[in-house]
Design a protein around this motif. Structure first.
Motif, mmCIF file in Angstrom:
data_model
loop_
_atom_site.group_PDB
_atom_site.id
_atom_site.type_symbol
_atom_site.label_atom_id
_atom_site.label_comp_id
_atom_site.label_asym_id
_atom_site.label_seq_id
_atom_site.Cartn_x
_atom_site.Cartn_y
_atom_site.Cartn_z
ATOM 1 N N MET A 167 0.842 -1.178 0.000
ATOM 2 C CA MET A 167 0.000 0.000 0.000
ATOM 3 C C MET A 167 0.888 1.241 0.000
ATOM 4 S SD MET A 167 -3.081 0.756 2.636
ATOM 5 C CE MET A 167 -3.673 2.373 2.941
ATOM 6 N N ILE A 168 0.484 2.196 -0.743
ATOM 7 C CA ILE A 168 1.225 3.443 -0.910
ATOM 8 C C ILE A 168 1.139 4.295 0.354
ATOM 9 C CG2 ILE A 168 1.240 5.596 -2.224
ATOM 10 C CD1 ILE A 168 -0.078 3.871 -4.492
ATOM 11 N N ASP A 224 -14.817 -3.134 11.809
ATOM 12 C CA ASP A 224 -15.232 -3.629 10.492
ATOM 13 C C ASP A 224 -14.902 -2.616 9.393
ATOM 14 O OD1 ASP A 224 -16.181 -5.967 11.629
ATOM 15 O OD2 ASP A 224 -18.302 -5.391 11.479
ATOM 16 N N SER A 225 -15.016 -1.324 9.718
ATOM 17 C CA SER A 225 -14.712 -0.314 8.708
ATOM 18 C C SER A 225 -13.244 -0.373 8.299
ATOM 19 C CB SER A 225 -15.090 1.093 9.197
ATOM 20 O OG SER A 225 -14.249 1.540 10.239
ATOM 21 N N VAL A 226 -12.351 -0.602 9.241
ATOM 22 C CA VAL A 226 -10.922 -0.697 8.913
ATOM 23 C C VAL A 226 -10.660 -1.915 8.035
ATOM 24 C CG1 VAL A 226 -8.599 -1.039 9.856
ATOM 25 C CG2 VAL A 226 -10.145 0.613 10.915
ATOM 26 N N ALA A 275 -9.317 -3.857 2.575
ATOM 27 C CA ALA A 275 -9.694 -4.683 1.419
ATOM 28 C C ALA A 275 -9.905 -3.828 0.174
ATOM 29 C CB ALA A 275 -10.960 -5.475 1.737
ATOM 30 N N ASP A 276 -10.572 -2.687 0.324
ATOM 31 C CA ASP A 276 -10.798 -1.794 -0.818
ATOM 32 C C ASP A 276 -9.482 -1.300 -1.395
ATOM 33 O OD1 ASP A 276 -13.546 -2.037 -0.576
ATOM 34 O OD2 ASP A 276 -13.819 -0.086 0.407
ATOM 35 N N GLY A 283 -6.291 -0.093 -5.314
ATOM 36 C CA GLY A 283 -5.077 0.709 -5.334
ATOM 37 C C GLY A 283 -5.265 2.102 -4.770
ATOM 38 N N TYR A 284 -6.425 2.373 -4.222
ATOM 39 C CA TYR A 284 -6.686 3.625 -3.506
ATOM 40 C C TYR A 284 -7.778 3.352 -2.483
ATOM 41 C CZ TYR A 284 -10.849 4.271 -6.462
ATOM 42 O OH TYR A 284 -12.053 4.115 -7.111
#
Length: 178
Positions: free
Chosen positions: A1-2, A46-48, A53-54, A59-60
């Motif tokens: 991850m960037i 759950d949001s994290v 995953a997104d 990629g963003y």
């Protein structure tokens, strides 16, 4: 991850150590005032998992934000696809900070870095921002980062927990290099 570094901030992948301060932020009624109210610890965690995953898939997404000097987690910033139930499509920029981080220009700094990533790395032609009509602080950040309100895109969000529609405003910015 960037990762993205600004003068004062690090936008980075989420860590297990972020879960507790993130949950505290999401339990704060003032932080969540324009976002449908506080979240439980499970909802926050759950949001994290969803953010991670997104990001891996697209990629963003949403980065955790920390102050570089202290290493303290102060919130999140990033990009997300506009929700499918909205009357328009695109990618939106957003941010959420813990109350002690308010008023220091961190939201503007993180949002500008995110826009640079959106235009230079993702080659997006346009980025959107959405907030409630009453969220004047976020609208001020939107103006500071060069966004313009699009009144034709304003809409009522009926997906609130109690079903009461909330008026939302739309802001836009195009890639300044085009």
């Amino acid at each position: 991850m960037i990762e993205i570094r600004t003068a004062r901030l690090l936008l980075r992948p989420w860590r297990a150590s972020d879960l507790a301060p993130w949950a505290a932020m999401n339990a704060d009624p003032e932080v969540r005032e324009h976002l449908g109210g506080p979240l439980t610890r499970a909802q926050s965690d759950d949001s994290v998992a969803s953010f991670t995953a997104d990001f891996a898939q697209r990629g963003y997404g949403w980065w955790a934000v920390e102050e570089q000097v202290t290493g303290d987690f102060i919130g999140f910033a990033g990009l997300d696809r506009v929700d499918e139930h909205l009357p328009f499509t695109g990618v939106e920029v957003g941010w959420r900070l813990a109350r002690p981080a308010w008023g220091h220009g961190y939201a503007t700094e993180a949002a500008l870095a995110t826009l640079t990533f959106a235009f230079e790395s993702l080659a997006l032609p346009e980025v959107l921002a959405i907030t409630t009509v009453d969220n004047l602080r976020s609208q001020a950040v939107m103006r500071r980062i060069g966004m313009t309100r699009d009144p034709a895109g304003d809409f009522d969000d009926h997906s609130t927990a109690d079903g009461t529609p909330t008026r939302n405003v739309l802001h836009r910015i195009s890639d300044p290099r085009t």
